[in-house]
Design a protein around this motif. Structure first.
Motif: not given
Length: 175
Positions: A90-92, A100-105, A127-130, A159-166
């Motif tokens: 995680t990052y804050t 990189l990706a924005i999955p929503v759960l 980046a479906k693995d996110t 909602t998850f906001l993924f950066d390039e380093s996953r």
């Protein structure tokens, strides 16, 4: 003895005859002491009979002082728990551009805050693995705390906001 100013009775001189004072004391003080000793005091009342204590009512569980009072507050606490349970991924800080990706759960909960079901509301196009990273992070952070006092359905969306380093940041913490 000479006449006294109080009348024609002689006055006793206690300085000359110490027995005179003793006689007066014996006549006045001693009977008073005997009367006091002979008087009977009423005995104290007997103690009240012991009644068996009424059975205590079963204690009602009080709401936790930390219990969330609204779904917004609950989502914020869940997002904070997500970050603290997953510090390596995680990052804050500020959200980087581009993401990189924005999955929503959608996370469905049991009354105690444990996970009942996780549903993917939005799969990222790349980046479906996110999506699986986000699901695993939610499972590691659970349980999220009692929701039984919140209105049903016991469900929230993150909602998850993924950066390039996953690494991800829950969007709830970005508001």
């Amino acid at each position: 003895m000479a006449d006294t100013p109080l009348g024609d009775k002689p006055r006793a001189d206690f300085r000359r005859n110490p027995w005179t004072g003793l006689a007066v004391m014996m006549t006045v003080a001693l009977p008073a002491g005997w009367l006091a000793a002979c008087s009977t005091k009423e005995p104290p009342p007997p103690p009240a009979p012991m009644r068996p204590a009424a059975p205590a009512a079963a204690p009602r569980p009080a709401p936790s002082p930390n219990a969330a009072r609204s779904w917004d507050e609950y989502r914020l606490r869940a997002a904070q728990k997500l970050v603290s349970a997953n510090p390596a991924i995680t990052y804050t800080g500020s959200v980087p551009e581009p993401l990189l990706a924005i999955p929503v759960l959608s996370v469905e909960l049991n009354g105690d805050g444990s996970i009942s079901k996780i549903e993917v509301m939005r799969y990222p196009s790349q980046a479906k693995d996110t999506t699986q990273i986000a699901i695993d992070a939610v499972r590691r952070a659970a349980p999220f705390g009692d929701v039984s006092r919140l209105p049903k359905p016991w469900k929230y969306v993150e909602t998850f906001l993924f950066d390039e380093s996953r690494k991800f940041k829950p969007v709830t913490l970005d508001r």
